[in-house]
Design a protein around this motif. Structure first.
Motif, short mmCIF file in Angstrom:
data_model
loop_
_atom_site.label_atom_id
_atom_site.label_comp_id
_atom_site.label_asym_id
_atom_site.label_seq_id
_atom_site.Cartn_x
_atom_site.Cartn_y
_atom_site.Cartn_z
N SER A 170 0.84 -1.20 0.00
CA SER A 170 0.00 0.00 0.00
C SER A 170 0.88 1.25 0.00
O SER A 170 1.59 1.49 -0.97
N GLU A 178 4.46 1.24 -1.26
CA GLU A 178 4.81 1.33 -2.68
C GLU A 178 5.51 2.68 -2.96
O GLU A 178 6.42 2.76 -3.78
N HIS A 198 -8.83 0.80 0.15
CA HIS A 198 -8.71 -0.14 -0.97
C HIS A 198 -10.05 -0.76 -1.39
O HIS A 198 -10.17 -1.96 -1.58
N ASN A 206 1.39 -3.28 -6.57
CA ASN A 206 0.30 -3.85 -5.75
C ASN A 206 -0.87 -4.34 -6.59
O ASN A 206 -1.44 -5.40 -6.33
N VAL A 207 -1.27 -3.54 -7.58
CA VAL A 207 -2.53 -3.84 -8.28
C VAL A 207 -2.38 -4.92 -9.35
O VAL A 207 -3.38 -5.48 -9.81
N HIS A 232 -0.77 2.95 -11.97
CA HIS A 232 -0.96 1.95 -10.90
C HIS A 232 -1.16 2.63 -9.54
O HIS A 232 -1.93 2.15 -8.70
N GLN A 273 -4.33 2.02 -7.29
CA GLN A 273 -4.06 1.38 -6.00
C GLN A 273 -4.96 1.91 -4.88
O GLN A 273 -5.25 1.19 -3.92
N VAL A 294 -4.76 -4.80 -2.81
CA VAL A 294 -3.33 -5.01 -2.59
C VAL A 294 -3.07 -6.51 -2.76
O VAL A 294 -3.43 -7.31 -1.89
#
Length: 315
Positions: free
Chosen positions: A95, A98, A205, A235-236, A250, A254, A259
């Motif tokens: 999360s 990143e 999220h 993450n995505v 991204h 995100q 995640v």
């Protein structure tokens, strides 16, 4: 023999008062990180991190830049011991982690990362009025069971989505309070052991965060993103990228997106990663990763002693 490793960066929940203070005292390069972050936010954030209260630090707008600062202080301290970031095969962060990964790998300037995380924290907090959203951790759930449970939660029209797939048996759902509570009451119907409501300030999220995603689209358009020195596992997508335009996209996705940490760890293992080095506060990710891949070794990078032993290992 060279070890194939990745640097990983923790997210919200890893914070504690006093984190990073001994790094700043032991390493001028680490101290400089805190000075840059304080100046960019026009706030004595480092004092709050080291001497403030838990309640202050827990405010999302403080937590996000604070954790990034501690992660970057750890990385800069390690670099001052002669370890180069490009010795790693990948970087990845959970999360907000990143952003730490991108700052560490040279894709985003440190001062920009601090400012953007302050905006992100405020935007995520403001996206949903207090009390309207909720999150719950599902214990022992498979992804398929979690999907089925979210469908049950949405039966009366609310939002209920998978927010985090952290490790086998460790999935978090997010959405409107009524829908998440309904889902949590129906775990037995899909064979899940238990759901625990989480003490969070907003439903992170999930699609309720769209106002924050819109704000991040605007905020991210104002900062330069360069290619990181090693690929970022996003993450995505749970896949590597070094493309600045893709990274920008991204980071916007995100905010509302899942995640995909378990899949990110599985990807690392598939690429021959034997070791992760968790830079920053605590060892949440290192412990979690062992549930996904028992063979992966996890080192932490949070104290001067850690810096010395990791530098020896990687030097």
């Amino acid at each position: 023999m060279t070890t194939t490793f990745a640097f990983i960066f923790p997210g919200q929940g890893s914070q504690f008062i006093g984190m990073g203070k001994d790094l700043a005292e032991a390493y001028p390069a680490a101290r400089e990180v805190f000075e840059i972050v304080d100046a960019s936010l026009q706030q004595d954030l480092s004092r709050l991190i080291w001497e403030g209260t838990d309640d202050e630090l827990k405010l999302t707008a403080n937590t996000q830049p604070a954790l990034m600062a501690v992660s970057l202080a750890a990385i800069r301290a390690l670099q001052s011991e002669g370890v180069s970031l490009d010795q790693a095969a990948f970087v990845a962060g959970h999360s907000l982690g990143e952003y730490s990964a991108l700052a560490a790998s040279g894709a985003i300037e440190l001062a920009d990362a601090a400012r953007i995380l302050r905006i992100r924290g405020n935007a995520m907090q403001a996206a949903v009025p207090a009390g309207e959203g909720a999150m719950a951790a599902l214990l022992g759930a498979t992804p398929e069971q979690a999907v089925a449970l979210c469908e049950l939660g949405r039966a009366e029209g609310g939002i209920c989505e998978i927010a985090n797939d952290n490790a086998p048996g460790q999935i978090v759902i997010s959405g409107s309070k009524a829908a998440v509570e309904l889902a949590a009451s129906k775990t037995g119907e899909v064979g899940i052991k238990k759901a625990m409501m989480l003490p969070v300030s907003a439903p992170f999220h999930c699609s309720m965060m769209q106002p924050a995603a819109d704000e991040m689209m605007s905020a991210l358009s104002d900062i330069e993103i360069k290619a990181p020195v090693v690929p970022l596992i996003a993450n995505v997508t749970a896949a590597p990228t070094s493309d600045p335009a893709e990274i920008r996209g991204h980071l916007i996705e995100q905010v509302c997106g899942q995640v995909r940490w378990r899949e990110s760890v599985e990807f690392m293992v598939s690429q021959g990663i034997e070791l992760t080095v968790e830079a920053g506060a605590g060892k949440v990710l290192s412990v979690m990763n062992r549930r996904t891949a028992k063979e992966i070794e996890g080192l932490t990078l949070g104290t001067p002693e850690d810096i010395e032993s990791v530098a020896k290992r990687l030097g």
